[in-house]
Design an enzyme around this catalytic site. Structure first.
Site, PDB file in Angstrom:
ATOM      1  N   LYS A   1      80.776   1.765   6.351  1.00  0.00           N
ATOM      2  CA  LYS A   1      81.556   1.002   5.365  1.00  0.00           C
ATOM      3  C   LYS A   1      82.621   1.924   4.771  1.00  0.00           C
ATOM      4  O   LYS A   1      82.368   3.098   4.526  1.00  0.00           O
ATOM      5  CB  LYS A   1      80.623   0.464   4.263  1.00  0.00           C
ATOM      6  CG  LYS A   1      79.501  -0.419   4.829  1.00  0.00           C
ATOM      7  CD  LYS A   1      78.798  -1.235   3.762  1.00  0.00           C
ATOM      8  CE  LYS A   1      78.024  -0.433   2.743  1.00  0.00           C
ATOM      9  NZ  LYS A   1      77.022   0.510   3.309  1.00  0.00           N
TER      10      LYS A   1
ATOM     11  N   ASP B   1      81.002   7.712   2.205  1.00  0.00           N
ATOM     12  CA  ASP B   1      80.407   7.306   3.482  1.00  0.00           C
ATOM     13  C   ASP B   1      81.235   7.832   4.651  1.00  0.00           C
ATOM     14  O   ASP B   1      80.701   8.352   5.634  1.00  0.00           O
ATOM     15  CB  ASP B   1      80.310   5.777   3.571  1.00  0.00           C
ATOM     16  CG  ASP B   1      79.304   5.215   2.588  1.00  0.00           C
ATOM     17  OD1 ASP B   1      79.621   5.169   1.394  1.00  0.00           O
ATOM     18  OD2 ASP B   1      78.201   4.851   3.008  1.00  0.00           O
TER      19      ASP B   1
ATOM     20  N   HIS C   1      78.926  -1.761  -5.578  1.00  0.00           N
ATOM     21  CA  HIS C   1      78.314  -0.581  -6.187  1.00  0.00           C
ATOM     22  C   HIS C   1      78.291  -0.653  -7.699  1.00  0.00           C
ATOM     23  O   HIS C   1      78.264   0.355  -8.382  1.00  0.00           O
ATOM     24  CB  HIS C   1      79.051   0.686  -5.756  1.00  0.00           C
ATOM     25  CG  HIS C   1      78.939   0.925  -4.295  1.00  0.00           C
ATOM     26  ND1 HIS C   1      79.899   0.484  -3.414  1.00  0.00           N
ATOM     27  CD2 HIS C   1      77.986   1.500  -3.557  1.00  0.00           C
ATOM     28  CE1 HIS C   1      79.522   0.806  -2.187  1.00  0.00           C
ATOM     29  NE2 HIS C   1      78.382   1.421  -2.248  1.00  0.00           N
TER      30      HIS C   1
ATOM     31  N   GLY D   1      74.574   3.891   0.781  1.00  0.00           N
ATOM     32  CA  GLY D   1      73.726   4.027  -0.394  1.00  0.00           C
ATOM     33  C   GLY D   1      72.616   2.995  -0.378  1.00  0.00           C
ATOM     34  O   GLY D   1      72.745   1.937   0.237  1.00  0.00           O
ATOM     35  N   SER D   2      71.511   3.311  -1.050  1.00  0.00           N
ATOM     36  CA  SER D   2      70.478   2.300  -1.250  1.00  0.00           C
ATOM     37  C   SER D   2      70.933   1.352  -2.354  1.00  0.00           C
ATOM     38  O   SER D   2      71.889   1.624  -3.078  1.00  0.00           O
ATOM     39  CB  SER D   2      69.157   2.968  -1.628  1.00  0.00           C
ATOM     40  OG  SER D   2      68.652   3.693  -0.524  1.00  0.00           O
ATOM     41  N   GLY D   3      70.234   0.217  -2.460  1.00  0.00           N
ATOM     42  CA  GLY D   3      70.602  -0.764  -3.473  1.00  0.00           C
ATOM     43  C   GLY D   3      71.295  -1.984  -2.900  1.00  0.00           C
ATOM     44  O   GLY D   3      71.643  -2.903  -3.642  1.00  0.00           O
ATOM     45  N   HIS D   4      71.527  -1.977  -1.564  1.00  0.00           N
ATOM     46  CA  HIS D   4      72.194  -3.103  -0.905  1.00  0.00           C
ATOM     47  C   HIS D   4      71.225  -3.899  -0.023  1.00  0.00           C
ATOM     48  O   HIS D   4      71.653  -4.652   0.837  1.00  0.00           O
ATOM     49  CB  HIS D   4      73.340  -2.608  -0.019  1.00  0.00           C
ATOM     50  CG  HIS D   4      74.313  -1.727  -0.719  1.00  0.00           C
ATOM     51  ND1 HIS D   4      74.948  -2.110  -1.868  1.00  0.00           N
ATOM     52  CD2 HIS D   4      74.750  -0.476  -0.445  1.00  0.00           C
ATOM     53  CE1 HIS D   4      75.753  -1.118  -2.272  1.00  0.00           C
ATOM     54  NE2 HIS D   4      75.630  -0.121  -1.429  1.00  0.00           N
TER      55      HIS D   4
END
Lengths: 351, 214
Positions: free
Chosen positions: A123, A128, A237, A72-75
């Site tokens: 991950k 995922d 998350h 996911g984006s945001g990391h």
């Protein structure tokens, strides 16, 4: 009647929290616009905004094992910020906190396959794992051999029988760096995957959150936390952790975290370690260095040597205030590969 | 309407109704997910089902199974997370289990196909009943559908029965402790919240009941 319990009460938070201000346009466009910005800032990368992947501009390199990660984006900087010589060949950013889709992973895999096989670094989250598994099957149909390295270093998840298993967090950076360095030297597919798995097995992480984070789509914090409480054992998350506790001095929090790390993956006096103190997005470096100092004190008491170290925001959770501590037991080979040159937007030395 | 078969037009109508329902309930699904997950179930499913509706607009289907295979592939390609592969694989399995090339399926065929869909979800996700997942709505819905069909019910009645059972199954997830997916990290803190995946499964079965209602 149609909606049962849970609709109106939650660990989470309803509209009472004020909206969080963000530098965005339309929330639906955040990932695509951030990718366009990454492309503008890093001409050494090839950013495919349509297929949604980030690759080295020079890829594929014939005969080299390619490393592809994603999530996911945001990391950020994980994973797109770790694409470059010495680390990943490509990364697939999904929507915010949502895994990438199989077609996207397949496109990235094909874009960087140099004929020597591709390692997927995944991950351990349900979505995922499923999407990368489907992508690996599609890649196999196209004649590309894929080895998957699963990262599951988060020891806050104690019971893996009744959960989705330990999550992949801070050790992802270590796996990508060390396996990436070995691939750069021309190692074979099985060797690159094996060192990645070895690094994961040798790593343990634990995280605290002081605040929730706010996704662009939600606009408000994912959960609300009283002024004097923290979430213990959070992932990356924005989900709540295993439990809440009262805020305590940093030296006590660090001691508890190190106990959890060493209970899960015991170390022996004289072992050499890598320590990563990783900010989750909104915790100042001032506090991260303070925490690193506390970790160093506790490890010294236990007779453990810190051989390599990293402090900063590397595996983040949007604007969450908090941090994770990762301790990995190092071999000579891991130290050599950690020290090897790396040139990516998020990690750069030796070049 | 032929109440003993599911044909291409009805399959398309079902999926369009599911898309409308998921879109209308996006905020509620998101709220459920914010409590025990990361709050994106509604947005992700709405994006996926909107894409399904768009791809079905192209039409041109001659076999009812192809409608579900196309829908499943679209969900896999558009949703991400765990729900994309799970729902996508389920619909693909439903489509592939329907008689190849047939323009319509009778209720026994449909029950068999739904069974294949549930099996696919359980194989991919590894969930058992009671793990607080999609399975907790899907399985009772299928049981109710099969029981209704065995008792001689027509499609509207069987679909209504399945939707009722799915709703009950979804609500019954509230006290459970999650053992799969992201909610499982919360341990006992996941109890007290209705599962968003079971809830969206109920919306999908309710959509079938709605489009077949007399």
């Amino acid at each position: 009647m149609l909606w049962g319990a849970g609709r109106d009460h939650a660990v989470g938070n309803e509209a009472k929290e004020p909206a969080v201000k963000k530098f965005i346009n339309d929330p639906a466009d955040v990932v695509a616009e951030a990718l366009a910005g990454l492309a503008a800032a890093h001409p050494e990368l090839r950013v495919d905004v349509t297929e949604r992947y980030v690759a080295r501009a020079s890829a594929p390199r014939p005969g080299k094992v390619a490393l592809v990660s994603g999530g996911g984006s945001g990391h950020e900087p994980l994973h797109g910020g770790f694409v470059g010589p010495g680390m990943l060949d490509a990364a697939c950013p999904g929507e915010v906190f949502t895994s990438p889709v199989p077609d996207q992973i397949l496109a990235a895999t094909k874009a960087v396959d140099g004929g020597a096989g591709v390692v997927h670094i995944v991950k351990n989250y349900t979505g995922d794992v499923m999407n990368f598994q489907l992508a690996a099957e599609l890649a196999a149909d196209e004649g590309i051999t894929v080895e998957t390295v699963l990262v599951d270093d988060d020891v806050a998840v104690e019971n893996s029988t009744w959960t989705a298993g330990r999550r992949g967090t801070g050790a992802t950076l270590l796996v990508e760096k060390i396996a990436g360095a070995l691939a750069e030297e021309g190692a074979k597919l099985g060797e690159v995957a094996a060192v990645g798995r070895e690094v994961n097995a040798a790593s343990a992480s634990f995280a605290y959150a002081l605040t929730a984070c706010t996704t662009p789509a939600a606009g408000r914090p994912g959960f609300d936390l009283p002024d004097d409480e923290i979430e213990v054992g959070v992932g990356i998350h924005g989900e709540p952790g295993r439990r809440r506790e009262k805020l305590r001095p940093a030296r006590e929090l660090v001691r508890s975290a190190v106990d959890a790390l060493l209970d899960a993956k015991p170390l022996n006096p004289g072992d050499r370690t890598l320590v990563l103190v990783n900010g989750l997005g909104a915790t100042p470096l001032l506090e991260q260095y303070l925490v690193f100092g506390e970790v160093a004190t506790v490890l010294a008491e236990r007779g453990l040597e810190i051989s390599r170290r990293l402090v900063g925001n590397y595996v983040t959770s949007l604007d969450m205030a908090g941090l994770s501590i990762t301790v990995a037991r190092l071999t000579d080979e891991m130290i050599r590969l950690w020290d090897a040159p790396v040139r990516t937007p998020g990690l750069r030395w030796g070049v | 309407m032929d109440t003993t078969h599911l044909d291409v037009a009805l399959a398309v109508a079902w999926l369009r109704a599911a898309a409308a329902s998921v879109t209308a309930e996006t905020d509620q699904l998101t709220r459920l997910d914010a409590a025990i997950g990361d709050g994106d179930h509604g947005v992700n499913l709405a994006r996926g089902f909107t894409a399904v509706a768009a791809t079905l607009d192209g039409g041109g289907f001659t076999a009812v199974g192809d409608v579900f295979v196309r829908a499943g592939a679209t969900l896999i390609a558009k949703v991400g997370g765990a729900s994309g592969p799970l729902y996508g694989t389920a619909f693909r399995a439903v489509g592939k289990a329907l008689p190849p090339g047939a323009a319509s399926a009778d209720l026994a065929d449909l029950a068999t196909a739904l069974h294949a869909g549930l099996d696919a979800v359980r194989k991919l996700g590894g969930a058992e009943p009671g793990d607080k997942t999609i399975v907790d709505a899907f399985r009772p819905a299928l049981d109710a559908f099969e029981e209704a069909v065995a008792g001689g019910a027509a499609l509207p009645e069987a679909a209504a029965s399945a939707a009722r059972a799915a709703g009950e199954g979804a609500r019954a997830t509230a006290p459970l402790t999650a053992r799969k997916g992201r909610a499982s990290y919360l341990g006992e803190r996941s109890a007290g919240h209705q599962d968003p995946g079971a809830t969206s499964t109920w919306l999908i079965f309710q959509a079938l009941a709605d489009v077949t209602a007399p």
